[in-house]
Design a protein around this motif. Structure first.
Motif, PDB file in Angstrom:
ATOM      1  N   GLY A 211       0.888  -1.186  -0.020  1.00 26.61           N
ATOM      2  CA  GLY A 211      -0.024  -0.028  -0.056  1.00 26.61           C
ATOM      3  C   GLY A 211       0.799   1.229   0.040  1.00 26.61           C
ATOM      4  N   THR A 212       0.094   2.420   0.160  1.00 28.88           N
ATOM      5  CA  THR A 212       0.820   3.601   0.173  1.00 28.88           C
ATOM      6  C   THR A 212       0.994   4.017   1.746  1.00 28.88           C
ATOM      7  OG1 THR A 212       0.048   4.475  -1.749  1.00 28.88           O
ATOM      8  CG2 THR A 212       0.903   6.163  -0.266  1.00 28.88           C
ATOM      9  N   HIS A 213       2.485   4.141   2.096  1.00 27.62           N
ATOM     10  CA  HIS A 213       2.853   4.440   3.348  1.00 27.62           C
ATOM     11  C   HIS A 213       2.909   6.050   3.637  1.00 27.62           C
ATOM     12  CE1 HIS A 213       4.049   0.123   3.770  1.00 27.62           C
ATOM     13  NE2 HIS A 213       4.291   0.431   2.471  1.00 27.62           N
ATOM     14  N   GLU A 214       2.925   6.101   5.075  1.00 28.40           N
ATOM     15  CA  GLU A 214       2.906   7.679   5.396  1.00 28.40           C
ATOM     16  C   GLU A 214       3.944   8.241   5.040  1.00 28.40           C
ATOM     17  OE1 GLU A 214       2.051   7.758   9.666  1.00 28.40           O
ATOM     18  OE2 GLU A 214       0.022   6.556   9.351  1.00 28.40           O
ATOM     19  N   ASN A 215       5.199   7.687   4.594  1.00 25.00           N
ATOM     20  CA  ASN A 215       6.415   7.929   4.221  1.00 25.00           C
ATOM     21  C   ASN A 215       6.274   8.574   2.656  1.00 25.00           C
ATOM     22  OD1 ASN A 215       6.836   5.653   3.137  1.00 25.00           O
ATOM     23  ND2 ASN A 215       8.736   5.291   4.351  1.00 25.00           N
ATOM     24  N   GLY A 216       5.302   8.286   2.090  1.00 23.75           N
ATOM     25  CA  GLY A 216       5.121   8.420   0.681  1.00 23.75           C
ATOM     26  C   GLY A 216       5.552   7.204  -0.067  1.00 23.75           C
ATOM     27  N   ARG A 217       6.249   6.337   0.208  1.00 29.05           N
ATOM     28  CA  ARG A 217       6.660   5.007  -0.383  1.00 29.05           C
ATOM     29  C   ARG A 217       5.267   4.161  -0.672  1.00 29.05           C
ATOM     30  NH1 ARG A 217      11.330   0.748   1.304  1.00 29.05           N
ATOM     31  NH2 ARG A 217      11.273  -0.651  -0.336  1.00 29.05           N
ATOM     32  N   ARG A 218       5.196   3.459  -1.969  1.00 30.37           N
ATOM     33  CA  ARG A 218       4.275   2.659  -2.112  1.00 30.37           C
ATOM     34  C   ARG A 218       4.964   1.441  -2.618  1.00 30.37           C
ATOM     35  NH1 ARG A 218       0.173   2.745  -7.786  1.00 30.37           N
ATOM     36  NH2 ARG A 218      -1.180   1.271  -6.785  1.00 30.37           N
ATOM     37  N   THR A 219       4.300   0.272  -1.679  1.00 27.87           N
ATOM     38  CA  THR A 219       4.965  -0.952  -1.894  1.00 27.87           C
ATOM     39  C   THR A 219       3.858  -2.021  -2.623  1.00 27.87           C
ATOM     40  OG1 THR A 219       4.073  -1.329   0.254  1.00 27.87           O
ATOM     41  CG2 THR A 219       6.348  -1.110   0.118  1.00 27.87           C
ATOM     42  N   PHE A 220       4.206  -3.084  -3.157  1.00 26.83           N
ATOM     43  CA  PHE A 220       3.356  -3.727  -4.112  1.00 26.83           C
ATOM     44  C   PHE A 220       2.301  -4.981  -3.502  1.00 26.83           C
ATOM     45  CE2 PHE A 220       3.009  -7.151  -7.432  1.00 26.83           C
ATOM     46  CZ  PHE A 220       2.216  -6.590  -8.346  1.00 26.83           C
ATOM     47  N   GLY A 221       2.528  -5.233  -2.492  1.00 30.19           N
ATOM     48  CA  GLY A 221       1.961  -6.035  -1.780  1.00 30.19           C
ATOM     49  C   GLY A 221       1.832  -7.606  -2.423  1.00 30.19           C
ATOM     50  N   HIS A 222       0.795  -8.027  -2.710  1.00 32.15           N
ATOM     51  CA  HIS A 222       0.593  -9.488  -3.482  1.00 32.15           C
ATOM     52  C   HIS A 222       1.209 -10.452  -2.663  1.00 32.15           C
ATOM     53  CE1 HIS A 222      -0.486  -6.619  -6.676  1.00 32.15           C
ATOM     54  NE2 HIS A 222      -0.960  -7.814  -7.296  1.00 32.15           N
ATOM     55  N   SER A 223       0.922 -10.440  -1.320  1.00 29.91           N
ATOM     56  CA  SER A 223       1.386 -11.474  -0.245  1.00 29.91           C
ATOM     57  C   SER A 223       0.878 -12.660  -0.945  1.00 29.91           C
ATOM     58  CB  SER A 223       1.095 -11.413   1.204  1.00 29.91           C
ATOM     59  OG  SER A 223       1.489 -10.155   1.557  1.00 29.91           O
ATOM     60  N   VAL A 224       1.517 -13.788  -0.765  1.00 35.60           N
ATOM     61  CA  VAL A 224       1.078 -15.121  -1.588  1.00 35.60           C
ATOM     62  C   VAL A 224       1.835 -16.309  -0.998  1.00 35.60           C
ATOM     63  CG1 VAL A 224       3.215 -14.718  -3.223  1.00 35.60           C
ATOM     64  CG2 VAL A 224       1.012 -15.764  -4.061  1.00 35.60           C
ATOM     65  N   VAL A 225       1.186 -17.518  -1.302  1.00 42.96           N
ATOM     66  CA  VAL A 225       1.768 -18.862  -1.136  1.00 42.96           C
ATOM     67  C   VAL A 225       1.550 -19.519  -2.691  1.00 42.96           C
ATOM     68  CG1 VAL A 225       1.370 -20.856  -0.099  1.00 42.96           C
ATOM     69  CG2 VAL A 225       0.954 -18.760   1.166  1.00 42.96           C
ATOM     70  N   ILE A 226       2.748 -20.000  -2.931  1.00 44.54           N
ATOM     71  CA  ILE A 226       2.980 -20.734  -4.249  1.00 44.54           C
ATOM     72  C   ILE A 226       3.327 -22.108  -3.916  1.00 44.54           C
ATOM     73  CG2 ILE A 226       4.363 -20.673  -6.458  1.00 44.54           C
ATOM     74  CD1 ILE A 226       4.758 -17.371  -5.769  1.00 44.54           C
ATOM     75  N   ASP A 227       2.756 -23.172  -4.859  1.00 37.85           N
ATOM     76  CA  ASP A 227       3.168 -24.318  -4.570  1.00 37.85           C
ATOM     77  C   ASP A 227       4.562 -24.781  -5.625  1.00 37.85           C
ATOM     78  OD1 ASP A 227       2.468 -25.290  -7.383  1.00 37.85           O
ATOM     79  OD2 ASP A 227       1.266 -26.685  -6.792  1.00 37.85           O
ATOM     80  N   PRO A 228       4.757 -26.088  -5.489  1.00 40.61           N
ATOM     81  CA  PRO A 228       6.199 -26.657  -6.029  1.00 40.61           C
ATOM     82  C   PRO A 228       6.232 -26.456  -7.640  1.00 40.61           C
ATOM     83  CG  PRO A 228       5.913 -27.935  -4.178  1.00 40.61           C
ATOM     84  CD  PRO A 228       4.569 -27.112  -4.273  1.00 40.61           C
ATOM     85  N   TRP A 229       5.013 -26.330  -8.192  1.00 36.74           N
ATOM     86  CA  TRP A 229       4.969 -26.427  -9.500  1.00 36.74           C
ATOM     87  C   TRP A 229       4.839 -25.255  -9.919  1.00 36.74           C
ATOM     88  CZ3 TRP A 229       6.082 -29.912 -13.040  1.00 36.74           C
ATOM     89  CH2 TRP A 229       5.644 -29.943 -14.384  1.00 36.74           C
ATOM     90  N   GLY A 230       4.608 -24.189  -9.110  1.00 35.96           N
ATOM     91  CA  GLY A 230       4.914 -22.497  -9.520  1.00 35.96           C
ATOM     92  C   GLY A 230       3.422 -21.936  -9.397  1.00 35.96           C
ATOM     93  N   GLU A 231       2.058 -22.864  -9.252  1.00 38.93           N
ATOM     94  CA  GLU A 231       0.972 -22.538  -8.917  1.00 38.93           C
ATOM     95  C   GLU A 231       0.843 -21.596  -7.648  1.00 38.93           C
ATOM     96  OE1 GLU A 231      -1.518 -25.781  -9.252  1.00 38.93           O
ATOM     97  OE2 GLU A 231      -0.983 -26.298 -11.279  1.00 38.93           O
ATOM     98  N   VAL A 232      -0.111 -20.365  -7.995  1.00 39.34           N
ATOM     99  CA  VAL A 232      -0.452 -19.639  -7.076  1.00 39.34           C
ATOM    100  C   VAL A 232      -1.667 -20.281  -6.070  1.00 39.34           C
ATOM    101  CG1 VAL A 232      -1.611 -17.410  -6.393  1.00 39.34           C
ATOM    102  CG2 VAL A 232       0.265 -17.541  -7.964  1.00 39.34           C
ATOM    103  N   LEU A 233      -1.378 -20.653  -4.780  1.00 38.04           N
ATOM    104  CA  LEU A 233      -2.359 -21.372  -4.032  1.00 38.04           C
ATOM    105  C   LEU A 233      -3.202 -20.132  -3.295  1.00 38.04           C
ATOM    106  CD1 LEU A 233      -0.254 -24.085  -2.412  1.00 38.04           C
ATOM    107  CD2 LEU A 233      -1.650 -24.143  -4.534  1.00 38.04           C
ATOM    108  N   SER A 234      -2.793 -19.014  -3.172  1.00 36.72           N
ATOM    109  CA  SER A 234      -3.505 -18.145  -2.280  1.00 36.72           C
ATOM    110  C   SER A 234      -2.658 -16.724  -2.443  1.00 36.72           C
ATOM    111  CB  SER A 234      -3.760 -18.412  -0.567  1.00 36.72           C
ATOM    112  OG  SER A 234      -4.435 -17.507  -0.050  1.00 36.72           O
ATOM    113  N   LEU A 235      -3.726 -15.647  -2.725  1.00 34.07           N
ATOM    114  CA  LEU A 235      -2.980 -14.289  -2.912  1.00 34.07           C
ATOM    115  C   LEU A 235      -3.903 -13.462  -2.065  1.00 34.07           C
ATOM    116  CD1 LEU A 235      -1.196 -12.477  -4.672  1.00 34.07           C
ATOM    117  CD2 LEU A 235      -3.126 -12.303  -6.319  1.00 34.07           C
TER     118      LEU A 235
END
Length: 270
Positions: A211-235
């Motif tokens: 998100g956008t932080h109070e210092n003005g920096r914007r971070t991307f997020g997309h916290s994620v769990v990925i499986d051994p085949w490269g599939e996104v299990l949860s975003l």
């Protein structure tokens, strides 16, 4: 199966507010069944200046942030990957960006200091972690409750040799707590995470600032769990910014299936 969760925060310059947010989100993930929970890089502070880390830096093994992590792990009976916090370095006016892991009994079971320090300048935004941070020099993996876990932090993600080192005794899961900028995250975050999962044939759990932080920096997020085949299990939040978490069941059977069908780890020659 075991549930793992990756927490997403939008940290502020106020440590107390950040710890309260982290505690609330960890409690929610634990209530959803997560037994391993990971916080993002800088979960405790996103300062107005780089050197704000110096003011809250703790001695190794003691301090309010480390006590918060230990108490939170004990309260919920979880293994808690504590994102990162600043721990005093041997060099004056420098800190280590340390990822500390606590078990259900509240004792620390691992500490990893971020090895690769981020620098970026596209003419519009500029960062240089080496102004305040002292780099670590030792890869860290540990075993707990039948899982072998490798630790890394944010910019480390761009250095596959670190993960190959962690896989000398193959890990089941790699943790990547991060605060990727929006610019670099949009281009490379999920791409690199999926690559690390595929090439090492293991799970990747990546909690992030988002998100956008109070210092003005914007971070991307997309916290994620990925499986051994490269599939996104949860975003987390389906990729939206803000507080939340990704959560998924991880199984040893899935790791074994992927490694049996495509025995790439056994085919390594270098």
């Amino acid at each position: 199966m075991t549930k793992f969760a990756a927490i997403q925060t939008v940290s502020t310059p106020d440590v107390d507010r950040n710890l309260a947010a982290a505690g609330r989100l960890v409690a929610q993930a634990a209530a959803a069944g997560a037994r391993w929970i990971a916080l993002p890089e800088y979960f405790c502070l996103m300062g107005l200046r780089d050197d704000a880390k110096l003011a809250i830096a703790e001695a190794d093994g003691d301090g309010p942030i480390q006590r918060f992590l230990a108490d939170t792990a004990r309260e919920h009976g979880i293994t808690l990957i504590g994102g990162t916090l600043p721990i005093l370095a041997s060099t004056p006016n420098r800190v280590r960006n340390a990822c500390c892991v606590y078990g259900p009994e509240g004792t620390r079971v691992a500490r990893y200091d971020k090895i690769h320090l981020f620098a970026f300048d596209n003419g519009k935004e500029a960062y240089d972690e080496a102004r305040v941070l002292e780099p670590g020099d030792t890869p860290v993996a540990f075993e707990r409750d039948g899982w072998r876990a490798g630790l890394s932090v944010c910019y480390d993600l761009r250095f596959p040799e670190l993960y190959r080192g962690l896989m000398r005794t193959p890990c089941d899961v790699l943790f990547v707590p991060a605060a990727f900028t929006y610019t670099t995250g949009l281009a490379h975050w999920l791409l690199l995470l999926r690559a690390r999962a595929v090439e090492n044939q293991c799970y990747v759990v990546a909690p992030a600032q988002g998100g956008t932080h109070e210092n003005g920096r914007r971070t991307f997020g997309h916290s994620v769990v990925i499986d051994p085949w490269g599939e996104v299990l949860s975003l987390a939040l389906d990729g939206a910014e803000g507080e939340g978490f990704a959560i998924a069941d991880l199984s040893h059977e899935r790791i074994e299936q992927v490694r049996m069908q495509l025995p790439a780890l056994r085919h390594r020659r270098l």
